[in-house]
Design a protein around this motif. Structure first.
Motif, short mmCIF file in Angstrom:
data_model
loop_
_atom_site.label_atom_id
_atom_site.label_comp_id
_atom_site.label_asym_id
_atom_site.label_seq_id
_atom_site.Cartn_x
_atom_site.Cartn_y
_atom_site.Cartn_z
N LYS A 1 44.61 23.05 24.68
CA LYS A 1 45.71 23.44 24.42
C LYS A 1 46.27 22.45 23.22
CE LYS A 1 49.76 25.43 24.11
NZ LYS A 1 49.87 26.70 23.38
N VAL A 2 46.68 22.90 22.26
CA VAL A 2 47.24 22.00 20.99
C VAL A 2 48.75 22.04 21.05
CG1 VAL A 2 47.27 21.68 18.55
CG2 VAL A 2 45.20 22.20 19.71
N ILE A 3 49.54 20.93 21.10
CA ILE A 3 50.86 20.84 21.10
C ILE A 3 51.13 20.25 20.04
CG2 ILE A 3 52.79 19.97 22.24
CD1 ILE A 3 51.48 21.84 24.05
N SER A 4 52.16 20.84 19.19
CA SER A 4 52.74 20.64 17.73
C SER A 4 53.56 19.24 17.82
CB SER A 4 53.47 21.64 17.05
OG SER A 4 52.75 22.88 17.03
N GLN A 5 53.46 18.54 16.81
CA GLN A 5 54.43 17.19 16.64
C GLN A 5 55.59 17.61 16.74
OE1 GLN A 5 52.96 14.24 16.34
NE2 GLN A 5 55.12 13.65 16.64
N GLY A 6 56.29 16.92 17.59
CA GLY A 6 57.91 17.16 17.90
C GLY A 6 58.03 18.11 18.97
N SER A 7 57.01 18.49 19.76
CA SER A 7 57.21 19.44 20.90
C SER A 7 56.48 18.64 22.10
CB SER A 7 56.71 20.85 20.54
OG SER A 7 57.29 21.34 19.81
N GLU A 8 56.72 19.32 23.35
CA GLU A 8 56.22 18.91 24.51
C GLU A 8 56.24 20.34 25.38
OE1 GLU A 8 57.94 15.52 26.61
OE2 GLU A 8 57.67 14.20 24.84
N ALA A 9 55.17 20.12 26.36
CA ALA A 9 54.96 21.30 27.21
C ALA A 9 54.85 20.77 28.67
CB ALA A 9 53.63 22.05 26.83
N LEU A 10 55.27 21.51 30.01
CA LEU A 10 54.99 21.33 31.13
C LEU A 10 53.95 22.08 31.70
CD1 LEU A 10 58.86 21.18 32.35
CD2 LEU A 10 57.47 19.24 31.60
N VAL A 11 53.38 21.41 32.52
CA VAL A 11 51.91 22.18 33.36
C VAL A 11 52.00 22.07 34.70
CG1 VAL A 11 49.52 21.85 33.51
CG2 VAL A 11 50.39 21.44 31.50
N GLU A 12 52.22 23.25 35.38
CA GLU A 12 52.23 23.30 36.85
C GLU A 12 50.78 23.77 37.34
OE1 GLU A 12 54.78 26.09 37.88
OE2 GLU A 12 56.48 24.82 37.62
N ARG A 13 50.37 23.25 38.62
CA ARG A 13 48.92 23.56 39.24
C ARG A 13 49.49 24.06 40.66
NH1 ARG A 13 43.99 19.58 39.07
NH2 ARG A 13 43.89 20.55 36.87
N LEU A 14 49.11 25.45 40.88
CA LEU A 14 49.22 26.22 41.85
C LEU A 14 50.71 26.09 42.06
CD1 LEU A 14 46.30 25.11 43.95
CD2 LEU A 14 46.47 27.10 42.69
N GLY A 15 51.72 26.17 41.02
CA GLY A 15 53.02 26.34 41.39
C GLY A 15 53.67 25.12 41.77
N LYS A 16 52.95 23.65 41.33
CA LYS A 16 53.73 22.52 41.40
C LYS A 16 53.50 21.84 40.20
CE LYS A 16 53.79 18.53 44.43
NZ LYS A 16 53.26 17.56 45.69
N LEU B 1 65.49 14.84 26.20
CA LEU B 1 64.85 13.41 26.21
C LEU B 1 63.64 13.32 27.25
CD1 LEU B 1 67.77 10.78 25.82
CD2 LEU B 1 66.27 11.68 23.95
N ASN B 2 63.88 14.14 28.47
CA ASN B 2 63.05 14.47 29.55
C ASN B 2 62.67 15.70 29.81
OD1 ASN B 2 61.95 14.43 32.45
ND2 ASN B 2 62.66 12.11 32.20
N MET B 3 61.69 16.20 29.37
CA MET B 3 61.44 17.74 29.59
C MET B 3 61.42 18.12 31.03
SD MET B 3 60.47 19.40 26.74
CE MET B 3 59.32 20.79 27.01
N GLN B 4 61.04 17.22 31.93
CA GLN B 4 60.76 17.40 33.30
C GLN B 4 62.23 17.89 33.92
OE1 GLN B 4 58.57 14.70 35.67
NE2 GLN B 4 58.87 15.81 37.65
#
Length: 272
Positions: free
Chosen positions: A24-39, A95-98
């Motif tokens: 998975k490629v994330i563009s500069q200036g962006s972030e993404a959150l990943v969950e594993r089995l709903g967590k 500032l904090n995606m999570q």
């Protein structure tokens, strides 16, 4: 021989793991959150990232750059009960995606609601005139309160600007009529003061002349004729009858005005 077999098995295991992963490629200036089995599992940074299919899911991908939020015109009431509409623009940044995802549901909507509530509260503590002169103060108060409230959301409000404050149409009309009345009143006062000063100077100058009384009489008669001519040209014309004796009495009083300048205005009013 055993070393060769071990190396072969490591290659097979690595290939198997690689076949199970997805890039998975994330563009500069962006972030993404990943969950594993709903967590929550991790936050993907800009660049190439690998996740495990069927186990890992990207639940949110968002920019971490500064964003602009326009607040549509909203109704508000000042402390002196004047209805108006006010709009604003907010600059904010994640500032904090999570925390922005898990601490609040729909962070952008939450910021908008908070801005509206705070803006109405600040305007409700001011009179209408103060809302125009205290625009900078309103911006600073909004920024302070919003920044403090959004800190737990992992969001930073960098700037708030109130764009426009508009009273209701009826209020605007009333303000314009009041302003026009004040202008007319001020003009009338200045005109009266100028006329009194002008007449007093003429009186003082003519008293030094040999035939000052005759000249002053002619001057006042001319002013009287001019005034009646203008009155006759008016759409609201009225017929005025003036006792000639009033002019003579006024002239006599005017020539004595050097001893009592305060009578100049009274004489001028009688003639008009």
């Amino acid at each position: 021989m055993e070393a060769i077999v071990s190396a072969f098995f490591l290659v097979i295991i690595g290939a198997s793991i690689g076949s199970l992963s997805s890039g998975k490629v994330i563009s500069q200036g962006s972030e993404a959150l990943v969950e594993r089995l709903g967590k929550y599992r991790t936050t993907l940074k800009p660049g190439l990232n690998f996740i495990v299919p069927f186990l890992d899911t990207i639940v949110w991908e968002e920019t971490t750059r500064e964003q602009v939020l326009d607040i549509e015109p909203q109704d508000a009431i000042t402390s002196d009960n004047v209805s108006l509409k006010a709009d604003a623009v907010v600059y904010w940044q994640i500032l904090n995606m999570q925390r922005a995802y898990y601490a609040i549901d729909d962070v952008e909507k939450a910021i908008e609601t908070l801005v509206l509530t705070t803006l109405r509260s600040e305007i409700g503590q001011m009179k209408l005139e103060e809302t125009y002169s205290s625009r900078k103060e309103i911006n600073q108060k909004l920024l302070h309160q919003l920044d403090e409230a959004t800190e737990t959301w992992g969001v930073k409000v960098t700037r708030v600007e109130v764009k426009d404050i508009k009273p209701a149409p009826k209020v605007l009309q009333s303000m314009e009529e009041q302003r026009a009345a004040e202008i007319r009143k001020r003009a009338a006062i200045l005109d009266a003061e100028g006329t009194a000063e002008y007449m007093e100077k003429i009186s003082q100058a003519l008293q030094k002349q040999t035939h000052g009384q005759e000249v002053l009489q002619f001057f006042l008669a001319q002013k009287y004729v001019d005034a009646n001519t203008k009155l006759g040209e008016s759409k609201n014309s009225k017929i005025l009858f003036m006792n000639p004796a009033v002019l003579n009495e006024a002239l006599a009083e005017l020539l004595k005005s050097e001893k009592n300048p305060g009578k100049i205005q009274e004489i001028d009013d009688d003639l008009l």
